[in-house]
Each structure stands twice: as C-alpha cells, then as structure tokens.
Design a protein around this motif. Structure first.
Motif, short mmCIF file in Angstrom:
data_model
loop_
_atom_site.label_atom_id
_atom_site.label_comp_id
_atom_site.label_asym_id
_atom_site.label_seq_id
_atom_site.Cartn_x
_atom_site.Cartn_y
_atom_site.Cartn_z
N GLY A 143 -25.04 -73.41 -9.20
CA GLY A 143 -25.04 -71.81 -9.33
C GLY A 143 -23.72 -71.26 -8.51
O GLY A 143 -22.82 -72.30 -8.36
N PRO A 158 -26.03 -66.85 -17.63
CA PRO A 158 -26.70 -67.33 -18.57
C PRO A 158 -26.73 -66.71 -19.95
O PRO A 158 -26.45 -65.52 -19.95
CB PRO A 158 -28.05 -67.35 -18.09
CG PRO A 158 -27.97 -66.99 -16.39
CD PRO A 158 -26.61 -66.24 -16.39
N GLU A 178 -26.11 -64.77 -10.48
CA GLU A 178 -26.88 -65.64 -11.63
C GLU A 178 -25.82 -66.48 -12.47
O GLU A 178 -26.42 -67.39 -12.98
CB GLU A 178 -27.53 -64.67 -12.58
CG GLU A 178 -26.56 -63.71 -13.29
CD GLU A 178 -27.25 -62.91 -14.37
OE1 GLU A 178 -26.66 -62.26 -15.03
OE2 GLU A 178 -28.59 -63.03 -14.42
N ARG A 179 -24.57 -66.23 -12.10
CA ARG A 179 -23.60 -67.30 -12.95
C ARG A 179 -23.63 -68.40 -12.30
O ARG A 179 -24.20 -68.87 -11.26
CB ARG A 179 -22.20 -66.50 -12.71
CG ARG A 179 -22.19 -65.33 -13.22
CD ARG A 179 -20.57 -64.72 -13.27
NE ARG A 179 -20.01 -64.76 -11.74
CZ ARG A 179 -19.80 -63.39 -11.15
NH1 ARG A 179 -20.05 -62.57 -11.79
NH2 ARG A 179 -19.58 -63.49 -9.88
N GLY A 180 -23.07 -69.54 -12.97
CA GLY A 180 -22.97 -70.91 -12.77
C GLY A 180 -22.37 -71.64 -13.65
O GLY A 180 -21.79 -71.08 -14.70
N TYR A 181 -22.51 -72.95 -13.60
CA TYR A 181 -21.84 -73.90 -14.52
C TYR A 181 -22.97 -74.49 -15.26
O TYR A 181 -24.10 -75.11 -15.01
CB TYR A 181 -21.22 -75.24 -13.62
CG TYR A 181 -19.87 -74.70 -13.16
CD1 TYR A 181 -18.78 -74.78 -13.77
CD2 TYR A 181 -19.83 -74.36 -11.59
CE1 TYR A 181 -17.60 -74.54 -13.01
CE2 TYR A 181 -18.88 -74.14 -10.99
CZ TYR A 181 -17.61 -74.01 -11.73
OH TYR A 181 -16.53 -73.69 -11.23
N PHE A 182 -22.87 -74.61 -16.37
CA PHE A 182 -23.83 -74.68 -17.53
C PHE A 182 -23.20 -75.82 -18.57
O PHE A 182 -22.08 -75.89 -18.99
CB PHE A 182 -24.15 -73.57 -18.36
CG PHE A 182 -24.90 -72.34 -17.81
CD1 PHE A 182 -26.40 -72.28 -17.65
CD2 PHE A 182 -24.17 -71.39 -17.01
CE1 PHE A 182 -26.75 -71.47 -16.82
CE2 PHE A 182 -24.84 -70.50 -16.27
CZ PHE A 182 -26.13 -70.23 -16.29
N GLU A 227 -28.88 -74.89 -22.49
CA GLU A 227 -27.92 -75.07 -21.66
C GLU A 227 -28.96 -75.51 -20.44
O GLU A 227 -29.75 -74.99 -20.22
CB GLU A 227 -26.96 -74.09 -21.85
CG GLU A 227 -26.09 -73.76 -22.69
CD GLU A 227 -25.14 -72.72 -22.25
OE1 GLU A 227 -23.86 -72.74 -22.58
OE2 GLU A 227 -25.42 -71.48 -21.62
N LYS A 229 -28.27 -75.71 -16.34
CA LYS A 229 -27.45 -75.14 -15.37
C LYS A 229 -27.46 -76.16 -14.24
O LYS A 229 -28.51 -76.56 -13.68
CB LYS A 229 -28.10 -73.93 -14.79
CG LYS A 229 -27.26 -73.15 -13.57
CD LYS A 229 -28.04 -71.60 -13.11
CE LYS A 229 -27.19 -71.05 -12.13
NZ LYS A 229 -27.70 -69.82 -11.80
#
Length: 300
Positions: free
Chosen positions: A160, A148, A266-270, A155, A157
C-alpha cells in the motif's frame, strides 16, 4: 476498396536507410548491394506516387511523406520485434520477464532476486525497470503503482501507500531531528516534484498532518526515486519512505524513521499477468511467488 500494401522489400530498404543514414549501411544490414537498396526505394516511391527523400538537399532529408511513412514503420517494426521476442521466449519456455517502477524494482524486488532464482533454478528472470508514468513494455509479470483499477479485478495489491519521514544517522548527526511539523523549518527536504501527480509528496504529507509545509525549508529535487534514496542514505536531507519499500535500510539502521505519523492513500503496488489466463504455468508461478513475498494471496 481494399488498400494494397507496398512491397515489403521496399519498406525494409527505406527503414534501414533511414536508421543507418546511408545506403551503404542499409545494404550491409540487408546483405544486398547498395544499388539494390536504391532500386527498392525508387520502386517504393513509384508505387506510392511520391518522393520519400528530398535529394535536392545535402545531406538528403526525408520529405513529409517520408517522415509519415517512417513513423508508421517504426511503430510497426517495434511491435514485430516485441512479438518476435515474446514468441521466441515462449518457445524456449525458460525466461520470465518482470516489469515494474524503478523504485520498486531497486528496493523491493532486487533484494529478493536471490530467493526468487533459488525458487526457479531453471528459469531466467529478466527485469524491466521503468520510471513512474513512463510508457513501456509490460513484462510477463507486471507491477504498477497507482489506484485500484475496477476493470482489473485480477490484480493483486502487494504494497500500500503509507508514507513517513526518514533520514540517515549521518544527517541526524549534523541536524536536530524534527519532532513536530514546525521543527521541519530550515531542514533540507528531498523531493520529486516532477512526479507529484503519481504519489504522496511533501505538501500532501504535511496536509495529512493538518499543516502546511514550512516556507523556509530547503529542497533538493530528483527525477528518480533511486537517486533520491541515494541522497537520503548519503545524509543530504530528509526523504519520504514508503512502508515496505525501504525496510532493509530501516532494519539495518541506515535510515531512521522520524515519527510514527504517516500519510496514506488507497494507492499501492499492484501485480498482474500480462497474458491473463493464457500465461505460461511458470509465469503464473513467478507471480504467485512475488505475491507471497509481498504478503498477498496467490492469484493462481
């Protein structure tokens, strides 16, 4: 003292000559004679007070000043080309560009393009695919993978990072499915070692399960996730799957999840708008559609 820019005709002649490698090619592009191109370059050199080409060598090569000027022109003209494209598309108002990592584009976005086009029948959807970590031109609607960004509260999300091990029925017909960490010994693991800094990989997946990756596993390494997935479907080894990304293959039985244990972050596609609040209404509508398809609330 204000810097004085050189003649634009001289800059375009020099740029065209370098790109084509010949004055003839430059003349053809600029729709002028070859001597005219030569004169424009000579006038540019006189204005700059230095040679841009070393004409004592065959073939003619750029001098250090020429290389510096070409680097500046390449960046500038590419920026102009992008701006021109954007302005023309905005004037037509019928094209929306969506950019994102190649894996997301291939396995999440493309299966939904039919529904997206049906939702916007009068709009051309243009897709830009980029490898993770690769610098590229963001689309009107931009998708990125990563952590994030506190500086971008706008943004959305949409996916995830929850990663699990999977294999194809073909691979499992030849090998016993691993059920514990130790069972992975001797298996072939499909990897993307060059992009470990961006997302979960096998070492971090084993670490999340409280273990180290067995030292006697075999590996096949790829530089794109699309290639890795193709090898996974072809039964070449065991791969890591992102929840929500390869669901169509899992639902069709082309891939089998090997356990319910996964590694998460905590990463993901934003998802975001390139032009923020100034984006065209149809661009904002496409973003809202993608957000809804990903199970997220609309931004606009």
């Amino acid at each position: 003292m204000e810097a004085r820019l050189p003649s634009f005709s001289g800059l375009t002649a020099f740029y065209a000559a370098v790109r084509h490698g010949t004055l003839t090619g430059a003349a053809r592009e600029l729709n002028v004679s070859q001597p005219a191109v030569s004169r424009r370059i000579a006038q540019l050199e006189a204005d700059l007070g230095t040679h841009l080409f070393d004409r004592s060598r065959k073939p003619v090569q750029m001098t250090e000043a020429g290389r510096e000027m070409m680097a500046a022109l390449r960046t500038s003209f590419e920026t102009i080309e992008v701006a021109t494209d954007r302005i023309r598309r905005a004037a037509k108002g019928r094209v929306v560009t969506v950019s994102g990592p190649s894996g997301f584009v291939a396995f999440w976005l493309i299966p939904r393009l039919g529904a997206l086009q049906e939702a916007f029948p009068g709009t051309v959807i243009r897709i830009i695919s980029m490898e993770q970590g690769e610098a590229g031109r963001p689309g009107d609607v931009a998708i990125r993978f990563g952590a994030p960004n506190p500086a971008r509260p706008d943004e959305i999300k949409i996916l995830g990072e929850e990663v699990f091990a999977a294999a194809s029925p073909l691979y499992l017909s030849r090998n016993t499915a691993p059920s514990t960490v130790d069972d992975f010994a001797g298996h072939t693991l499909l990897t993307m070692e060059g992009t470990r800094r961006f997302w979960h990989d096998w070492p971090s997946w084993f670490e999340a399960r409280g273990a180290k990756m067995p030292g006697d596993v075999r590996s096949l390494d790829f530089n794109t996730y699309a290639m890795l997935v193709n090898a996974l479907l072809a039964g070449q080894g065991i791969g890591l799957c992102w929840s929500g990304l390869l669901d169509t293959f899992l639902e069709a039985g082309a891939l089998v999840q090997l356990s319910d244990q996964s590694a998460a972050s905590e990463r993901g596609y934003f998802l975001s708008l390139r032009d923020d609040l100034t984006a065209r209404s149809e661009v904002r509508s496409v973003l809202d559609w993608i957000a809804a398809a990903g199970g997220a609330d609309a931004l606009t």
